[in-house]
Design a protein around this motif. Structure first.
Motif, PDB file in Angstrom:
ATOM      1  N   PRO A   1     -16.805   7.034 -88.996  1.00  0.00           N
ATOM      2  CA  PRO A   1     -16.134   7.518 -87.783  1.00  0.00           C
ATOM      3  C   PRO A   1     -16.753   6.859 -86.543  1.00  0.00           C
ATOM      4  O   PRO A   1     -17.963   6.664 -86.477  1.00  0.00           O
ATOM      5  CB  PRO A   1     -16.399   9.017 -87.781  1.00  0.00           C
ATOM      6  N   THR A   2     -15.899   6.530 -85.567  1.00  0.00           N
ATOM      7  CA  THR A   2     -16.392   5.883 -84.351  1.00  0.00           C
ATOM      8  C   THR A   2     -15.868   6.598 -83.115  1.00  0.00           C
ATOM      9  O   THR A   2     -14.882   7.325 -83.175  1.00  0.00           O
ATOM     10  CB  THR A   2     -15.935   4.407 -84.287  1.00  0.00           C
ATOM     11  N   THR A   3     -16.550   6.363 -82.001  1.00  0.00           N
ATOM     12  CA  THR A   3     -16.117   6.885 -80.712  1.00  0.00           C
ATOM     13  C   THR A   3     -16.006   5.710 -79.741  1.00  0.00           C
ATOM     14  O   THR A   3     -16.951   4.941 -79.589  1.00  0.00           O
ATOM     15  CB  THR A   3     -17.125   7.915 -80.167  1.00  0.00           C
ATOM     16  N   THR A   4     -14.825   5.584 -79.117  1.00  0.00           N
ATOM     17  CA  THR A   4     -14.611   4.544 -78.112  1.00  0.00           C
ATOM     18  C   THR A   4     -14.719   5.195 -76.741  1.00  0.00           C
ATOM     19  O   THR A   4     -14.068   6.206 -76.477  1.00  0.00           O
ATOM     20  CB  THR A   4     -13.228   3.887 -78.286  1.00  0.00           C
ATOM     21  N   ILE A   5     -15.563   4.621 -75.897  1.00  0.00           N
ATOM     22  CA  ILE A   5     -15.826   5.182 -74.575  1.00  0.00           C
ATOM     23  C   ILE A   5     -15.440   4.167 -73.510  1.00  0.00           C
ATOM     24  O   ILE A   5     -15.959   3.050 -73.496  1.00  0.00           O
ATOM     25  CB  ILE A   5     -17.318   5.567 -74.431  1.00  0.00           C
ATOM     26  N   ASP A   6     -14.483   4.557 -72.634  1.00  0.00           N
ATOM     27  CA  ASP A   6     -14.142   3.741 -71.469  1.00  0.00           C
ATOM     28  C   ASP A   6     -14.958   4.283 -70.308  1.00  0.00           C
ATOM     29  O   ASP A   6     -14.949   5.491 -70.059  1.00  0.00           O
ATOM     30  CB  ASP A   6     -12.649   3.853 -71.140  1.00  0.00           C
ATOM     31  N   MET A   7     -15.663   3.393 -69.605  1.00  0.00           N
ATOM     32  CA  MET A   7     -16.522   3.858 -68.523  1.00  0.00           C
ATOM     33  C   MET A   7     -16.543   2.854 -67.376  1.00  0.00           C
ATOM     34  O   MET A   7     -16.146   1.715 -67.538  1.00  0.00           O
ATOM     35  CB  MET A   7     -17.921   4.134 -69.047  1.00  0.00           C
ATOM     36  N   ARG A   8     -17.028   3.345 -66.211  1.00  0.00           N
ATOM     37  CA  ARG A   8     -17.120   2.516 -65.008  1.00  0.00           C
ATOM     38  C   ARG A   8     -18.573   2.495 -64.543  1.00  0.00           C
ATOM     39  O   ARG A   8     -19.207   3.535 -64.404  1.00  0.00           O
ATOM     40  CB  ARG A   8     -16.230   3.089 -63.915  1.00  0.00           C
ATOM     41  N   ARG A   9     -19.082   1.273 -64.299  1.00  0.00           N
ATOM     42  CA  ARG A   9     -20.457   1.143 -63.814  1.00  0.00           C
ATOM     43  C   ARG A   9     -20.504   1.662 -62.387  1.00  0.00           C
ATOM     44  O   ARG A   9     -19.692   1.290 -61.539  1.00  0.00           O
ATOM     45  CB  ARG A   9     -20.908  -0.315 -63.881  1.00  0.00           C
ATOM     46  N   ILE A  10     -21.440   2.557 -62.117  1.00  0.00           N
ATOM     47  CA  ILE A  10     -21.528   3.210 -60.811  1.00  0.00           C
ATOM     48  C   ILE A  10     -21.914   2.221 -59.716  1.00  0.00           C
ATOM     49  O   ILE A  10     -21.376   2.277 -58.617  1.00  0.00           O
ATOM     50  CB  ILE A  10     -22.518   4.399 -60.874  1.00  0.00           C
ATOM     51  N   SER A  11     -22.789   1.281 -60.012  1.00  0.00           N
ATOM     52  CA  SER A  11     -23.291   0.380 -58.982  1.00  0.00           C
ATOM     53  C   SER A  11     -22.217  -0.531 -58.388  1.00  0.00           C
ATOM     54  O   SER A  11     -22.205  -0.779 -57.195  1.00  0.00           O
ATOM     55  CB  SER A  11     -24.441  -0.469 -59.532  1.00  0.00           C
ATOM     56  N   ASP A  12     -21.284  -1.038 -59.209  1.00  0.00           N
ATOM     57  CA  ASP A  12     -20.291  -1.978 -58.679  1.00  0.00           C
ATOM     58  C   ASP A  12     -18.849  -1.694 -59.099  1.00  0.00           C
ATOM     59  O   ASP A  12     -17.947  -2.433 -58.739  1.00  0.00           O
ATOM     60  CB  ASP A  12     -20.668  -3.414 -59.045  1.00  0.00           C
ATOM     61  N   GLY A  13     -18.618  -0.634 -59.872  1.00  0.00           N
ATOM     62  CA  GLY A  13     -17.261  -0.223 -60.218  1.00  0.00           C
ATOM     63  C   GLY A  13     -16.605  -0.986 -61.357  1.00  0.00           C
ATOM     64  O   GLY A  13     -15.431  -0.784 -61.646  1.00  0.00           O
TER      65      GLY A  13
ATOM     66  N   LEU B   1     -14.845   7.539 -68.220  1.00  0.00           N
ATOM     67  CA  LEU B   1     -13.457   7.731 -67.807  1.00  0.00           C
ATOM     68  C   LEU B   1     -12.624   8.335 -68.939  1.00  0.00           C
ATOM     69  O   LEU B   1     -11.725   9.128 -68.714  1.00  0.00           O
ATOM     70  CB  LEU B   1     -12.836   6.408 -67.375  1.00  0.00           C
ATOM     71  N   LYS B   2     -12.952   7.949 -70.188  1.00  0.00           N
ATOM     72  CA  LYS B   2     -12.215   8.438 -71.340  1.00  0.00           C
ATOM     73  C   LYS B   2     -13.081   8.245 -72.584  1.00  0.00           C
ATOM     74  O   LYS B   2     -13.758   7.227 -72.712  1.00  0.00           O
ATOM     75  CB  LYS B   2     -10.905   7.653 -71.480  1.00  0.00           C
ATOM     76  N   ALA B   3     -13.079   9.222 -73.475  1.00  0.00           N
ATOM     77  CA  ALA B   3     -13.821   9.119 -74.736  1.00  0.00           C
ATOM     78  C   ALA B   3     -12.923   9.622 -75.856  1.00  0.00           C
ATOM     79  O   ALA B   3     -12.413  10.730 -75.794  1.00  0.00           O
ATOM     80  CB  ALA B   3     -15.110   9.923 -74.670  1.00  0.00           C
ATOM     81  N   GLU B   4     -12.723   8.777 -76.874  1.00  0.00           N
ATOM     82  CA  GLU B   4     -11.880   9.142 -78.009  1.00  0.00           C
ATOM     83  C   GLU B   4     -12.626   8.885 -79.307  1.00  0.00           C
ATOM     84  O   GLU B   4     -13.193   7.807 -79.491  1.00  0.00           O
ATOM     85  CB  GLU B   4     -10.592   8.321 -78.024  1.00  0.00           C
ATOM     86  N   SER B   5     -12.600   9.872 -80.189  1.00  0.00           N
ATOM     87  CA  SER B   5     -13.210   9.706 -81.510  1.00  0.00           C
ATOM     88  C   SER B   5     -12.134   9.349 -82.516  1.00  0.00           C
ATOM     89  O   SER B   5     -11.015   9.859 -82.458  1.00  0.00           O
ATOM     90  CB  SER B   5     -13.924  10.986 -81.938  1.00  0.00           C
ATOM     91  N   PHE B   6     -12.471   8.451 -83.434  1.00  0.00           N
ATOM     92  CA  PHE B   6     -11.554   8.004 -84.469  1.00  0.00           C
ATOM     93  C   PHE B   6     -12.211   8.225 -85.811  1.00  0.00           C
ATOM     94  O   PHE B   6     -13.309   7.738 -86.063  1.00  0.00           O
ATOM     95  CB  PHE B   6     -11.223   6.517 -84.256  1.00  0.00           C
ATOM     96  N   ARG B   7     -11.552   9.000 -86.670  1.00  0.00           N
ATOM     97  CA  ARG B   7     -12.090   9.298 -87.994  1.00  0.00           C
ATOM     98  C   ARG B   7     -11.146   8.748 -89.060  1.00  0.00           C
ATOM     99  O   ARG B   7     -10.179   9.408 -89.433  1.00  0.00           O
ATOM    100  CB  ARG B   7     -12.258  10.805 -88.158  1.00  0.00           C
ATOM    101  N   PRO B   8     -11.434   7.549 -89.554  1.00  0.00           N
ATOM    102  CA  PRO B   8     -10.562   6.968 -90.581  1.00  0.00           C
ATOM    103  C   PRO B   8     -10.762   7.685 -91.919  1.00  0.00           C
ATOM    104  O   PRO B   8     -11.763   8.371 -92.120  1.00  0.00           O
ATOM    105  CB  PRO B   8     -11.033   5.508 -90.655  1.00  0.00           C
ATOM    106  N   GLY B   9      -9.810   7.506 -92.814  1.00  0.00           N
ATOM    107  CA  GLY B   9      -9.936   8.112 -94.145  1.00  0.00           C
ATOM    108  C   GLY B   9     -11.155   7.582 -94.879  1.00  0.00           C
ATOM    109  O   GLY B   9     -11.900   8.323 -95.506  1.00  0.00           O
TER     110      GLY B   9
END
Length: 190
Positions: free
Chosen positions: A38-50, A26-34
């Motif tokens: 660096p990390t990537t946060t991923i918001d997602m929805r399971r297809i089988s049950d939402g 649903l949304k993917a954001e990368s975060f690069r601290p000083g």
């Protein structure tokens, strides 16, 4: 399945998570601290049950990206909790659950073309055109003294969707909205 780094995951991708289930991003954001990793946060929805899940990975970690087929379909009608779409070439119909379309359901117009993402012949995501034109059904009157540059007022589109528009937009005006953000973009030029 293809392997992709977490930094390259985008909205609409379908990934197979460590639990063996398929998820649509649903949304993917990368975060690069000083300092630090660096990390990537991923918001997602399971297809089988939402069920919605949020995960964080290091940007270079590998994720399994599922192969999804993108096919143009024409929207026909709503039947109970499902929406019926038809393939324009072979006329096969496919039912898409309302939960898959979510808050975007008011955007559906009879005979409009959308892109269905299919995984093993099962719909996993509905992609709408990036911009669509609607008519303003009602809006609040302009308040005297409001500056046009920063104030937006609430408005209701002819499909019932609520957005905010600049003060000069009134009922009956056709506007273009961004379907991804559900925001006003410009006045329609038609």
């Amino acid at each position: 399945m293809a392997v992709e780094t977490a930094a390259n995951i985008r909205k609409g991708n379908v990934i197979e998570h460590t639990d063996g289930q398929l998820y649509v991003v649903l949304k993917a954001e990368s975060f690069r601290p000083g300092k630090g990793t660096p990390t990537t946060t991923i918001d997602m929805r399971r297809i089988s049950d939402g069920i919605k899940v949020s995960i964080t990975h290091k940007t270079q970690e590998k994720l399994e990206k599922a192969f999804v087929e993108e096919v143009d379909y024409t929207y026909l009608y709503q039947e109970g909790e499902n929406f019926v779409f038809m393939h324009p070439e072979n006329f096969e119909q496919i039912m898409v659950p309302a939960s898959l379309i979510g808050d975007s359901a008011p955007l559906l117009q009879e005979n409009m073309t959308v892109i269905l993402q299919l995984f093993n012949e099962t719909p996993v995501l509905v992609k709408f055109p990036a911009r669509m034109t609607f008519e303003i059904a009602e809006t609040e009157p302009v308040v005297k003294g409001q500056t046009a540059s920063s104030s937006y007022k609430p408005a209701v589109l002819d499909n019932g969707l609520r957005i905010t528009v600049p003060p000069h937009i009134g009922p009956g005006t056709r506007v273009v909205i961004n379907t991804e953000e559900m925001t006003y973009e410009t006045r329609a030029k038609d």
